[in-house]
Scaffold this motif. Sequence first.
Motif, PDB file in Angstrom:
ATOM      1  N   ASN A 196     -12.669  -0.698  15.674  1.00  0.00           N
ATOM      2  CA  ASN A 196     -13.151  -0.320  17.005  1.00  0.00           C
ATOM      3  C   ASN A 196     -13.361   1.182  17.150  1.00  0.00           C
ATOM      4  N   ARG A 197     -12.851   1.949  16.208  1.00  0.00           N
ATOM      5  CA  ARG A 197     -13.006   3.411  16.254  1.00  0.00           C
ATOM      6  C   ARG A 197     -13.993   3.917  15.195  1.00  0.00           C
ATOM      7  N   GLY A 198     -14.807   3.033  14.703  1.00  0.00           N
ATOM      8  CA  GLY A 198     -15.876   3.429  13.804  1.00  0.00           C
ATOM      9  C   GLY A 198     -15.494   3.617  12.361  1.00  0.00           C
ATOM     10  N   PHE A 199     -14.299   3.145  11.959  1.00  0.00           N
ATOM     11  CA  PHE A 199     -13.894   3.241  10.563  1.00  0.00           C
ATOM     12  C   PHE A 199     -14.474   2.077   9.777  1.00  0.00           C
ATOM     13  N   LEU A 200     -14.778   2.330   8.510  1.00  0.00           N
ATOM     14  CA  LEU A 200     -15.337   1.329   7.616  1.00  0.00           C
ATOM     15  C   LEU A 200     -14.254   0.867   6.654  1.00  0.00           C
ATOM     16  N   GLU A 201     -13.986  -0.439   6.620  1.00  0.00           N
ATOM     17  CA  GLU A 201     -13.005  -0.956   5.664  1.00  0.00           C
ATOM     18  C   GLU A 201     -13.657  -1.068   4.290  1.00  0.00           C
ATOM     19  N   VAL A 202     -12.970  -0.565   3.264  1.00  0.00           N
ATOM     20  CA  VAL A 202     -13.511  -0.552   1.908  1.00  0.00           C
ATOM     21  C   VAL A 202     -12.467  -1.066   0.928  1.00  0.00           C
ATOM     22  N   ASP A 203     -12.924  -1.355  -0.294  1.00  0.00           N
ATOM     23  CA  ASP A 203     -12.044  -1.752  -1.392  1.00  0.00           C
ATOM     24  C   ASP A 203     -12.268  -0.809  -2.562  1.00  0.00           C
ATOM     25  N   THR A 204     -11.194  -0.290  -3.117  1.00  0.00           N
ATOM     26  CA  THR A 204     -11.290   0.594  -4.279  1.00  0.00           C
ATOM     27  C   THR A 204     -10.564  -0.041  -5.459  1.00  0.00           C
ATOM     28  N   PRO A 205     -10.792   0.454  -6.676  1.00  0.00           N
ATOM     29  CA  PRO A 205     -10.241  -0.212  -7.868  1.00  0.00           C
ATOM     30  C   PRO A 205      -8.713  -0.263  -7.897  1.00  0.00           C
ATOM     31  N   VAL A 206      -8.202  -1.376  -8.382  1.00  0.00           N
ATOM     32  CA  VAL A 206      -6.768  -1.534  -8.613  1.00  0.00           C
ATOM     33  C   VAL A 206      -6.395  -1.003  -9.991  1.00  0.00           C
ATOM     34  N   LEU A 207      -7.310  -1.136 -10.951  1.00  0.00           N
ATOM     35  CA  LEU A 207      -7.067  -0.663 -12.312  1.00  0.00           C
ATOM     36  C   LEU A 207      -7.690   0.707 -12.523  1.00  0.00           C
ATOM     37  N   SER A 208      -6.935   1.599 -13.159  1.00  0.00           N
ATOM     38  CA  SER A 208      -7.419   2.944 -13.460  1.00  0.00           C
ATOM     39  C   SER A 208      -7.304   3.205 -14.950  1.00  0.00           C
ATOM     40  N   THR A 209      -8.198   4.041 -15.454  1.00  0.00           N
ATOM     41  CA  THR A 209      -8.163   4.360 -16.894  1.00  0.00           C
ATOM     42  C   THR A 209      -7.245   5.525 -17.215  1.00  0.00           C
ATOM     43  N   ILE A 210      -6.712   6.197 -16.191  1.00  0.00           N
ATOM     44  CA  ILE A 210      -5.802   7.321 -16.457  1.00  0.00           C
ATOM     45  C   ILE A 210      -4.521   7.162 -15.656  1.00  0.00           C
ATOM     46  N   GLU A 211      -3.467   7.761 -16.157  1.00  0.00           N
ATOM     47  CA  GLU A 211      -2.207   7.876 -15.432  1.00  0.00           C
ATOM     48  C   GLU A 211      -2.186   9.253 -14.791  1.00  0.00           C
ATOM     49  N   ARG A 217       5.967   5.995 -10.919  1.00  0.00           N
ATOM     50  CA  ARG A 217       5.719   5.478 -12.264  1.00  0.00           C
ATOM     51  C   ARG A 217       4.819   4.240 -12.186  1.00  0.00           C
ATOM     52  N   PRO A 218       3.727   4.223 -12.948  1.00  0.00           N
ATOM     53  CA  PRO A 218       2.789   3.100 -12.851  1.00  0.00           C
ATOM     54  C   PRO A 218       3.146   1.945 -13.789  1.00  0.00           C
ATOM     55  N   PHE A 219       2.561   0.779 -13.498  1.00  0.00           N
ATOM     56  CA  PHE A 219       2.582  -0.328 -14.446  1.00  0.00           C
ATOM     57  C   PHE A 219       1.418  -0.144 -15.419  1.00  0.00           C
ATOM     58  N   LYS A 220       1.684  -0.401 -16.680  1.00  0.00           N
ATOM     59  CA  LYS A 220       0.679  -0.202 -17.718  1.00  0.00           C
ATOM     60  C   LYS A 220       0.229  -1.546 -18.270  1.00  0.00           C
ATOM     61  N   THR A 221      -1.067  -1.682 -18.503  1.00  0.00           N
ATOM     62  CA  THR A 221      -1.604  -2.895 -19.103  1.00  0.00           C
ATOM     63  C   THR A 221      -2.677  -2.495 -20.118  1.00  0.00           C
ATOM     64  N   HIS A 222      -3.332  -3.478 -20.701  1.00  0.00           N
ATOM     65  CA  HIS A 222      -4.328  -3.184 -21.739  1.00  0.00           C
ATOM     66  C   HIS A 222      -5.574  -4.027 -21.510  1.00  0.00           C
ATOM     67  N   HIS A 223      -6.722  -3.372 -21.577  1.00  0.00           N
ATOM     68  CA  HIS A 223      -8.013  -4.065 -21.437  1.00  0.00           C
ATOM     69  C   HIS A 223      -8.504  -4.408 -22.840  1.00  0.00           C
ATOM     70  N   ASN A 224      -8.558  -5.701 -23.153  1.00  0.00           N
ATOM     71  CA  ASN A 224      -8.863  -6.122 -24.514  1.00  0.00           C
ATOM     72  C   ASN A 224     -10.303  -5.800 -24.914  1.00  0.00           C
ATOM     73  N   ALA A 225     -11.264  -6.069 -24.026  1.00  0.00           N
ATOM     74  CA  ALA A 225     -12.669  -5.879 -24.390  1.00  0.00           C
ATOM     75  C   ALA A 225     -12.980  -4.411 -24.678  1.00  0.00           C
ATOM     76  N   LEU A 226     -12.408  -3.503 -23.854  1.00  0.00           N
ATOM     77  CA  LEU A 226     -12.644  -2.072 -24.065  1.00  0.00           C
ATOM     78  C   LEU A 226     -11.627  -1.450 -25.021  1.00  0.00           C
ATOM     79  N   ASP A 227     -10.569  -2.202 -25.311  1.00  0.00           N
ATOM     80  CA  ASP A 227      -9.483  -1.736 -26.171  1.00  0.00           C
ATOM     81  C   ASP A 227      -8.924  -0.400 -25.686  1.00  0.00           C
TER      82      ASP A 227
END
Length: 503
Positions: A196-211, A217-227
Amino acid sequence: MEEKKILTAEEEAESLAEQARIRREKLQKLVAEGNDPFVKVNYEVTANSAYILGHFDELEGKEVSIAGRLMSRRVMGKASFSHIQDREGRLQLYVRRDDVGEEAYAAFKKDYDLGDIMGVKGYVFKTQTGEISVHCTHIEMLTKCLLPLPEKQHGLTNTDLRYRQRDLDLIVNPEVKDTFIKRSQILREIRAFFDNRGFLEVDTPVLSTIEIGASARPFKTHHNALDIDMYLRIETELYLKRLLVGGLERVYEVGRIFRNEGMDAYHNPEFTTVEVYQAYCDYFAMMDLVEELYTTVAKNVCGTTDITYQGTELHLGAPWARLTMKEAVKKYSGADYDEWKSDADARECAKKLGVQVEEGEKATKGHVLVALFDAFAEDKLVQPTFIYDYPVENSPLAKRKPDDPAFTQRFEYFICGHEYGNSFSELNDPIDQKQRFVKQVEEKRKQEPKCNAQVDEEFITALEYGLPPTGGLGFGVDRLVMLLTDSATIRDVLLFPTMKPKK
């Protein structure tokens, strides 16, 4: 009067196993008769319990079709009284052999168990005792419950079991269902407030390529396709500010955050935050926004801005108290930041007050001020209070105060001695930001030599294109839900909190 026998754990387990065995035998009988309750795919529902109870005058004598879980049954020969439970609550049923048919009534007595999900058609009436009920003309089993529900008198009280089996908790503890319905209402009100105040709801990435270099402290995982290794986000801040560089000016995100850290009454490894950014305003404008938000949500969800949390009466309506961190420390500890001529003076003051801080350069005046605030002031902030002007040492993303560059344009707000949100006049100087990020990364690598902390160069590049003057705000949804539902722990407002696996 016969004394009630208290079963041992082994006897109780045997009893439950026997009940489960009997229920499976009933299921086999139903299947053999061609009445498999697990093949049902559709049932028309025309009303729910709350609507019937709230609109009796217009529904009396009219047919309704409802569905839900059988929660009680009292058989009296050719007629029975029962209660059915749907999402909105419970409603009494009057089931009579002459109305539903001899075969259906016999099945209701022999084949139905508490917990079974059933469909009912009938007309609305009021019993001689004045209870609004449905006089059944048709009953049908829709799903067979193969495990017995917790015994009515004691219910489901084991907190560990409740959190692990939230589905069962919701069935037998109505107040739990109310909490999560209210959580949904709170989220709806938050979104409506910003929309109602003109803000736009958005979605940003959950996964990041850098710490990044932040202390969490973040949770770490591995993307198999990009290795490549990837990290679950510990905040939504940097991506959101890049959107303001792109010209969106007012954005917010209701986002799931993940931090690989400990758990207590106010912390869970995954939790929900709201982050809000508005161009062309500062942290004082964000204070006003917070007051307005809490007032609006509390009124619309609780009906009032005066609530009680864990026995403490709170007044969420504006205006809230406002103190600088220096003022709060002086008020509650007597220490005066402005009297410290050097970092050594600050460390000596902390020592006299019995507060342990780092030795040497690691404990600057700013570090000591924060340590004294944590030790003496935070738990005193019961009514909603803004604490603003934080030292630059612990505010790497906030603008410095032009008239006092040792401090930043940052605030946090506290209720019942706990922090509920954080806000800045956002740092938009890319040179200053890069320097702070570099220092932050260096400090994190010293603390955790094996970490892969890096400066987010893409964010710095975005700032170089120009971030307008911006006010930012982040707050925890779970803590707000705790506050407005009078819940003592974050686990009470998370449907499935993180739990250590059973052995």
